[in-house]
Design an enzyme around this catalytic site. Sequence first.
Site, PDB file in Angstrom:
ATOM      1  N   GLU A 115      56.440 -68.979  39.583  1.00  0.00           N
ATOM      2  CA  GLU A 115      56.420 -69.352  41.050  1.00  0.00           C
ATOM      3  C   GLU A 115      55.313 -69.084  41.821  1.00  0.00           C
ATOM      4  O   GLU A 115      54.326 -68.326  41.336  1.00  0.00           O
ATOM      5  CB  GLU A 115      57.636 -68.768  41.534  1.00  0.00           C
ATOM      6  CG  GLU A 115      59.043 -69.345  41.233  1.00  0.00           C
ATOM      7  CD  GLU A 115      60.038 -69.126  42.211  1.00  0.00           C
ATOM      8  OE1 GLU A 115      60.133 -68.365  42.980  1.00  0.00           O
ATOM      9  OE2 GLU A 115      61.105 -70.189  42.139  1.00  0.00           O
TER      10      GLU A 115
ATOM     11  N   SER B 149      66.470 -75.088  41.808  1.00  0.00           N
ATOM     12  CA  SER B 149      67.119 -76.325  42.407  1.00  0.00           C
ATOM     13  C   SER B 149      67.312 -77.206  41.172  1.00  0.00           C
ATOM     14  O   SER B 149      68.015 -78.164  41.592  1.00  0.00           O
ATOM     15  CB  SER B 149      66.139 -77.044  43.315  1.00  0.00           C
ATOM     16  OG  SER B 149      66.381 -76.193  44.550  1.00  0.00           O
TER      17      SER B 149
ATOM     18  N   GLY C 243      62.294 -74.548  41.472  1.00  0.00           N
ATOM     19  CA  GLY C 243      61.370 -73.455  42.144  1.00  0.00           C
ATOM     20  C   GLY C 243      60.237 -73.019  40.998  1.00  0.00           C
ATOM     21  O   GLY C 243      59.263 -72.865  41.103  1.00  0.00           O
TER      22      GLY C 243
END
Length: 413
Positions: free
Chosen positions: A388, A76, A366
Amino acid sequence: MGSIIDAAAAADPVVLMETAFRKAVKSRQIPGAVIMARDCSGNLNYTRCFGARTVRRDECNQLPPLQVDTPCRLASATKLLTTIMALQCMERGLVDLDETVDRLLPDLSAMPVLEGFDDAGNARLRERRGKITLRHLLTHTSGLSYVFLHPLLREYMAQGHLQSAEKFGIQSRLAPPAVNDPGAEWIYGANLDWAGKLVERATGLDLEQYLQENICAPLGITDMTFKLQQRPDMLARRADQTHRNSADGRLRYDDSVYFRADGEECFGGQGVFSGPGSYMKVLHSLLKRDGLLLQPQTVDMMFQPALEPRLEEQMNQHMDASPHINYGGPMPMVLRRSFGLGGIIALEDLDGEDWRRKGSLTFGGGPNIVWQIDPKAGLCTLAFFQLEPWNDPVCRDLTRTFEHAIYAQYQQG
């Protein structure tokens, strides 16, 4: 004399911060990280790289280092780039911020709103009330949501109406119906994927070509792309995605689809790969308002709160109630925020003059990427992990430690 120097180093916040990163790598809390900071004047030019770009050892049983030019998945953090591209189209008269998207995105305009399900379990869809504008897309107020974030869309997908994201086609990302009308509430969703399609249709170029010509070329960037599989030079040295096991905290290699295949089209909300150094060039250009990407007055517009009071209040309530998502990353959860054109705006200082100031703009990606631009302090910072899930507590705490240390050093001159 040596003990005096050692004591001074031990009290230096940057030394302490770098020690914390090295300890996190050594104890296998993180595979690696790149941290960077720049100021307007050019006096501060800070870059440090720690650890490895993967948890998999190579043929020599070594862990290849994570470096400032290691291609990484932005996720993102791509959204800032697509916002810039859309604002360039605005500057060139190809689209207006407050023009309805009917002309360029008729498929979005025709999308219904999912209200819920009837007693038989059938989806209840209705026509949208109001028109979506580019401003709605850039501020996440269009009524769109990501499937994984909204219970109505999760149920809609469970009924077989939507394809799995594993298909990795942009149409599956753009297919879900809206869950509210434009301007009704702040909802995090696929708005920048649609904004990317708007750029493509306004310019006649696919988003990769537009990115190369209008962001990479002006800044001299050669390692930023939507098409990783078409760049063997980047593939050979890219970072892997690493996942932290929620049960025991151990790290494992994540064979993510994003690294195995390019999307069928360019995802403006998540699709770019880049070296950390190249992404910092974008942040620094915006901080300096140098006109290479956007006119200074357009950059200023990005830092203006774009939500009316009702939406701003609703966004704050949503974020306060969603600590598991924690859109602001290292930002305090109690902070008053708004949304600008590109990210979250702090409506107050985070810690007086000792951290980000009122008016700073931030967002992330992320794999625990966090960027922020602070015009009042004259600083921009970037923390780059490839670990992540998002909001990892180790990454979040290290990012806070990094930013505090940089601000402390900068205040000291």
